[in-house]
Design a protein around this motif. Structure first.
Motif, PDB file in Angstrom:
ATOM      1  N   HIS A  50      11.582  23.900  37.745  1.00 33.03           N
ATOM      2  CA  HIS A  50      10.248  24.144  38.281  1.00 33.03           C
ATOM      3  C   HIS A  50      10.088  25.622  38.614  1.00 33.03           C
ATOM      4  O   HIS A  50      10.947  26.455  38.292  1.00 33.03           O
ATOM      5  CB  HIS A  50       9.971  23.246  39.490  1.00 33.03           C
ATOM      6  N   LEU A  51       8.982  25.967  39.271  1.00 38.36           N
ATOM      7  CA  LEU A  51       8.655  27.365  39.515  1.00 38.36           C
ATOM      8  C   LEU A  51       9.693  28.050  40.402  1.00 38.36           C
ATOM      9  O   LEU A  51       9.955  29.243  40.254  1.00 38.36           O
ATOM     10  CB  LEU A  51       7.265  27.452  40.154  1.00 38.36           C
ATOM     11  N   GLY A  52      10.288  27.305  41.332  1.00 37.69           N
ATOM     12  CA  GLY A  52      11.336  27.874  42.178  1.00 37.69           C
ATOM     13  C   GLY A  52      12.543  28.299  41.366  1.00 37.69           C
ATOM     14  O   GLY A  52      13.136  29.358  41.608  1.00 37.69           O
ATOM     15  N   HIS A  53      12.933  27.473  40.380  1.00 36.74           N
ATOM     16  CA  HIS A  53      14.031  27.846  39.485  1.00 36.74           C
ATOM     17  C   HIS A  53      13.670  29.103  38.698  1.00 36.74           C
ATOM     18  O   HIS A  53      14.509  29.987  38.484  1.00 36.74           O
ATOM     19  CB  HIS A  53      14.331  26.708  38.507  1.00 36.74           C
ATOM     20  N   ALA A  54      12.405  29.186  38.265  1.00 34.32           N
ATOM     21  CA  ALA A  54      11.965  30.358  37.505  1.00 34.32           C
ATOM     22  C   ALA A  54      12.051  31.610  38.360  1.00 34.32           C
ATOM     23  O   ALA A  54      12.456  32.669  37.874  1.00 34.32           O
ATOM     24  CB  ALA A  54      10.532  30.155  37.009  1.00 34.32           C
ATOM     25  N   ARG A  55      11.696  31.490  39.647  1.00 35.75           N
ATOM     26  CA  ARG A  55      11.722  32.693  40.487  1.00 35.75           C
ATOM     27  C   ARG A  55      13.148  33.226  40.636  1.00 35.75           C
ATOM     28  O   ARG A  55      13.372  34.431  40.554  1.00 35.75           O
ATOM     29  CB  ARG A  55      11.124  32.403  41.869  1.00 35.75           C
ATOM     30  N   ALA A 101      13.396  27.137  28.521  1.00 34.37           N
ATOM     31  CA  ALA A 101      12.432  27.697  29.472  1.00 34.37           C
ATOM     32  C   ALA A 101      12.773  29.139  29.815  1.00 34.37           C
ATOM     33  O   ALA A 101      11.891  29.996  29.920  1.00 34.37           O
ATOM     34  CB  ALA A 101      12.379  26.845  30.737  1.00 34.37           C
ATOM     35  N   MET A 102      14.068  29.431  29.976  1.00 35.68           N
ATOM     36  CA  MET A 102      14.479  30.803  30.288  1.00 35.68           C
ATOM     37  C   MET A 102      14.162  31.748  29.135  1.00 35.68           C
ATOM     38  O   MET A 102      13.742  32.885  29.350  1.00 35.68           O
ATOM     39  CB  MET A 102      15.973  30.849  30.614  1.00 35.68           C
ATOM     40  N   ARG A 103      14.337  31.285  27.915  1.00 30.68           N
ATOM     41  CA  ARG A 103      13.981  32.121  26.755  1.00 30.68           C
ATOM     42  C   ARG A 103      12.484  32.395  26.735  1.00 30.68           C
ATOM     43  O   ARG A 103      12.041  33.510  26.459  1.00 30.68           O
ATOM     44  CB  ARG A 103      14.422  31.448  25.451  1.00 30.68           C
ATOM     45  N   ALA A 104      11.695  31.352  27.024  1.00 28.76           N
ATOM     46  CA  ALA A 104      10.237  31.524  27.039  1.00 28.76           C
ATOM     47  C   ALA A 104       9.813  32.528  28.103  1.00 28.76           C
ATOM     48  O   ALA A 104       8.876  33.308  27.899  1.00 28.76           O
ATOM     49  CB  ALA A 104       9.558  30.172  27.290  1.00 28.76           C
ATOM     50  N   ASN A 141      11.469  35.013  28.944  1.00 28.84           N
ATOM     51  CA  ASN A 141      12.092  36.285  28.536  1.00 28.84           C
ATOM     52  C   ASN A 141      13.197  36.714  29.489  1.00 28.84           C
ATOM     53  O   ASN A 141      13.393  37.916  29.739  1.00 28.84           O
ATOM     54  CB  ASN A 141      11.049  37.398  28.404  1.00 28.84           C
ATOM     55  N   CYS A 142      13.937  35.739  30.028  1.00 28.48           N
ATOM     56  CA  CYS A 142      15.123  36.047  30.822  1.00 28.48           C
ATOM     57  C   CYS A 142      16.303  36.247  29.877  1.00 28.48           C
ATOM     58  O   CYS A 142      16.568  35.384  29.029  1.00 28.48           O
ATOM     59  CB  CYS A 142      15.436  34.908  31.799  1.00 28.48           C
ATOM     60  N   LEU A 143      16.996  37.355  30.023  1.00 30.21           N
ATOM     61  CA  LEU A 143      18.154  37.612  29.180  1.00 30.21           C
ATOM     62  C   LEU A 143      19.241  36.571  29.463  1.00 30.21           C
ATOM     63  O   LEU A 143      19.441  36.183  30.618  1.00 30.21           O
ATOM     64  CB  LEU A 143      18.719  39.005  29.456  1.00 30.21           C
ATOM     65  N   PRO A 144      19.942  36.098  28.444  1.00 31.51           N
ATOM     66  CA  PRO A 144      21.027  35.147  28.703  1.00 31.51           C
ATOM     67  C   PRO A 144      22.148  35.824  29.472  1.00 31.51           C
ATOM     68  O   PRO A 144      22.411  37.016  29.282  1.00 31.51           O
ATOM     69  CB  PRO A 144      21.489  34.732  27.299  1.00 31.51           C
ATOM     70  N   PRO A 145      22.810  35.107  30.384  1.00 31.12           N
ATOM     71  CA  PRO A 145      23.921  35.716  31.113  1.00 31.12           C
ATOM     72  C   PRO A 145      25.082  36.018  30.184  1.00 31.12           C
ATOM     73  O   PRO A 145      25.157  35.505  29.067  1.00 31.12           O
ATOM     74  CB  PRO A 145      24.291  34.646  32.143  1.00 31.12           C
ATOM     75  N   SER A 146      25.993  36.845  30.653  1.00 36.73           N
ATOM     76  CA  SER A 146      27.190  37.165  29.869  1.00 36.73           C
ATOM     77  C   SER A 146      28.036  35.912  29.667  1.00 36.73           C
ATOM     78  O   SER A 146      28.610  35.685  28.596  1.00 36.73           O
ATOM     79  CB  SER A 146      28.030  38.222  30.586  1.00 36.73           C
ATOM     80  N   ILE A 147      28.151  35.101  30.723  1.00 35.37           N
ATOM     81  CA  ILE A 147      28.928  33.861  30.705  1.00 35.37           C
ATOM     82  C   ILE A 147      28.129  32.805  31.461  1.00 35.37           C
ATOM     83  O   ILE A 147      27.582  33.092  32.530  1.00 35.37           O
ATOM     84  CB  ILE A 147      30.310  34.044  31.373  1.00 35.37           C
ATOM     85  N   TYR A 196      -0.706  27.863  31.421  1.00 32.31           N
ATOM     86  CA  TYR A 196      -0.391  29.265  31.659  1.00 32.31           C
ATOM     87  C   TYR A 196       0.779  29.670  30.775  1.00 32.31           C
ATOM     88  O   TYR A 196       1.794  28.974  30.719  1.00 32.31           O
ATOM     89  CB  TYR A 196      -0.052  29.509  33.130  1.00 32.31           C
ATOM     90  N   ALA A 197       0.620  30.813  30.105  1.00 30.32           N
ATOM     91  CA  ALA A 197       1.667  31.313  29.221  1.00 30.32           C
ATOM     92  C   ALA A 197       2.883  31.730  30.038  1.00 30.32           C
ATOM     93  O   ALA A 197       2.759  32.137  31.196  1.00 30.32           O
ATOM     94  CB  ALA A 197       1.147  32.501  28.413  1.00 30.32           C
ATOM     95  N   PRO A 198       4.081  31.634  29.456  1.00 35.68           N
ATOM     96  CA  PRO A 198       5.287  32.039  30.184  1.00 35.68           C
ATOM     97  C   PRO A 198       5.227  33.457  30.746  1.00 35.68           C
ATOM     98  O   PRO A 198       5.704  33.711  31.853  1.00 35.68           O
ATOM     99  CB  PRO A 198       6.387  31.903  29.125  1.00 35.68           C
ATOM    100  N   MET A 199       4.619  34.404  30.005  1.00 33.22           N
ATOM    101  CA  MET A 199       4.543  35.773  30.517  1.00 33.22           C
ATOM    102  C   MET A 199       3.615  35.879  31.721  1.00 33.22           C
ATOM    103  O   MET A 199       3.797  36.725  32.597  1.00 33.22           O
ATOM    104  CB  MET A 199       4.087  36.743  29.420  1.00 33.22           C
ATOM    105  N   THR A 200       2.606  35.004  31.793  1.00 37.09           N
ATOM    106  CA  THR A 200       1.748  34.970  32.987  1.00 37.09           C
ATOM    107  C   THR A 200       2.553  34.513  34.191  1.00 37.09           C
ATOM    108  O   THR A 200       2.426  35.075  35.287  1.00 37.09           O
ATOM    109  CB  THR A 200       0.549  34.028  32.764  1.00 37.09           C
TER     110      THR A 200
END
Length: 489
Positions: free
Chosen positions: A40-45, A112-115, A117-123, A309-313
């Motif tokens: 949800h939005l909390g995870h996104a934040r 969802a993280m890709r949408a 635009n969160c960079l994937p973690p190293s591990i 709402y678009a992911p970038m929004t």
């Protein structure tokens, strides 16, 4: 470094000058999701907050090892399910293997993280892949004298630990307060004290997720995985540990106690916590049953949403508030974020159309310095955005012929605007003044407007007006300029 990076350290409760433990290298561990449902939005934040930290540390030239865990095994969730593990419950109800459920929601979370635009973690380690490591970690706590076995489960002895160390050093709580406020939960009769927490739980016969251990067939406690995996991948001391504010107690407090018990010292140099998302003034979360999933935001399928709402929004909405402040959800706020993002996209498109002049008459030269000062002040993204809006104003007046900029300053403005919108803030905005980045789509609109220009040149006003009016009906804004045209969606 001209602007020293300041980080608000929860442990010291003040801003500190960031000094990595290893020159040029940073180790960062962030608590990731528990995968029994959609994020949800909390995870996104939380994800976006530490994506910004990750991006900016790299922008400054650090080599960052970013570890974010996936909780896919059996810590108990004490609720109406009488302590049944939620992944096990979902597997039972859907007649699937628990790991099938965990993998499904892990994939959904990563999508969802890709949408966003969160960079994937190293591990990205999963708790289920580190059971042997966690058992070994419990043995070390046993050897130090801060754990005890009871009826096949193993508990951390908080009272004994607190006599030797400061349990509550992160949250400011004390053991007497904990003894007074701890709820009566399943398995309390096994403990020496109510505030003791599980390192290993014996599995009940109906519990699906279980592993053999020296004490019982069971599963690790929730707090254990982060202490174990952070040490495995970052060493016994590392720079930054992050997560949501709701994890400060008990999760991160228990992590500190575990690491001190096992290692003899604290593991984390800087503790960072993002604040909560609220809805109608109350924390948004699964425990309150008032959350809106990210997929519902992207599709507009929740009753509280007036549109999709678009992911970038969503990303821009989150970045408009400082990560340590609360952020209240509303459709009006999201629609304002949508318009703000569009304004930056239009500015970037207009920037490409500027022709340099003989002198610079706008305050564009120090944009980089102002943005870096804001980011170095505890990752102050709202101030960075305000500086980018100021730059957008300068771009508009230059293109309208009311100001000018030299070639050298124009190239620096382009670099800085792109670096801070795209590389640092991670905003995937279009280079053509619209919120889409589909190249064929943009070329089709350009072609249509070129036909309109030709119609105007031929004084075919009917065709010209028809194209403009029908594009406007579809939501396009078309502006004629001295060099041709501009458009946005």
């Amino acid at each position: 470094m001209e602007n020293p990076l300041l980080i608000y350290n929860t442990h010291s409760r003040c801003k500190e000058v960031f000094k990595p433990l290893h020159e040029g290298h940073v180790g960062m561990y962030v608590c990731g999701p528990t995968v029994y449902g959609d994020g949800h939005l909390g995870h996104a934040r939380s994800a976006i907050t530490f994506d910004i930290v990750y991006r900016y540390l790299q922008h400054l030239g650090y080599k960052v090892r970013y570890v974010r865990n996936i909780t896919d095994v059996g810590h108990l969730e004490h609720d109406a399910d009488e302590g049944e593990d939620k992944i096990s419950k979902k597997a039972r109800l859907e007649q699937k293997e628990p790991m099938e459920v965990a993998q499904y929601y892990t994939n959904r979370y990563r999508d969802a993280m890709r949408a966003l635009n969160c960079l994937p973690p190293s591990i990205e380690p999963q708790a289920s892949g580190h059971i042997i490591d966690q058992i070994a970690y419990v043995k070390r706590i046993f050897d130090a004298g801060y754990a005890y076995e009871s009826e096949g489960s193993v508990y951390f002895d908080v009272m004994k630990y607190s006599k030797d160390h400061n349990y509550g050093c992160l949250s400011g709580r004390n053991v007497d307060e904990l003894l007074e406020t701890t709820r009566a939960l399943d398995g309390q009769q096994e403990k020496h004290n109510a505030c003791d927490f599980a390192l290993w739980k014996k599995a009940q016969p109906e519990h699906i997720m279980r592993w053999p251990s020296p004490w019982s067939d069971g599963f690790p406690g929730w707090h254990l995985e982060c202490s174990t995996m952070s040490e495995k991948y970052l060493g016994d001391t590392f720079d930054i540990h992050g997560g949501g504010l709701d994890l400060l107690f008990p999760h991160h407090e228990c992590e500190i106690a575990q690491s001190v018990a096992a290692q003899g010292h604290e593991a984390v140099h800087y503790w960072m916590h993002n604040n909560m998302i609220t809805i109608d003034g109350k924390k948004m979360g699964k425990s309150y049953n008032n959350f809106i999933t990210l997929n519902e935001f992207f599709t507009g399928s929740h009753e509280k949403l007036t549109k999709a709402y678009a992911p970038m929004t969503i990303r821009f909405f989150i970045l408009q508030a400082h990560y340590r402040s609360t952020l209240d959800f509303s459709n009006d706020a999201l629609q304002a974020a949508e318009k703000g993002l569009e304004r930056l996209a239009e500015a970037q498109a207009r920037l490409e159309r500027i022709k340099p002049g003989a002198e610079t008459t706008v305050n564009a030269k120090n944009l980089r310095q102002r943005c870096e000062e804001a980011m170095c002040d505890d990752f102050n993204t709202p101030i960075v955005i305000s500086h980018l809006f100021d730059a957008a104003h300068d771009i508009n007046i230059i293109l309208d012929g009311k100001a000018s900029i030299t070639k050298e300053d124009l190239e620096e403005l382009k670099r800085t605007f792109h670096e801070f919108t795209s590389d640092v803030l991670g905003l995937n905005i279009s280079a053509q003044g619209g919120s889409t980045d589909n190249e064929a789509y943009k070329k089709a609109i350009d072609l249509l407007l070129s036909i309109r220009q030709q119609a105007k040149a031929n004084k075919d006003w009917a065709t010209s007006d028809k194209i403009r009016n029908e594009l406007a009906a579809l939501g396009f804004s078309v502006k004629d300029t001295k060099d041709g045209f501009e458009w946005s969606l």
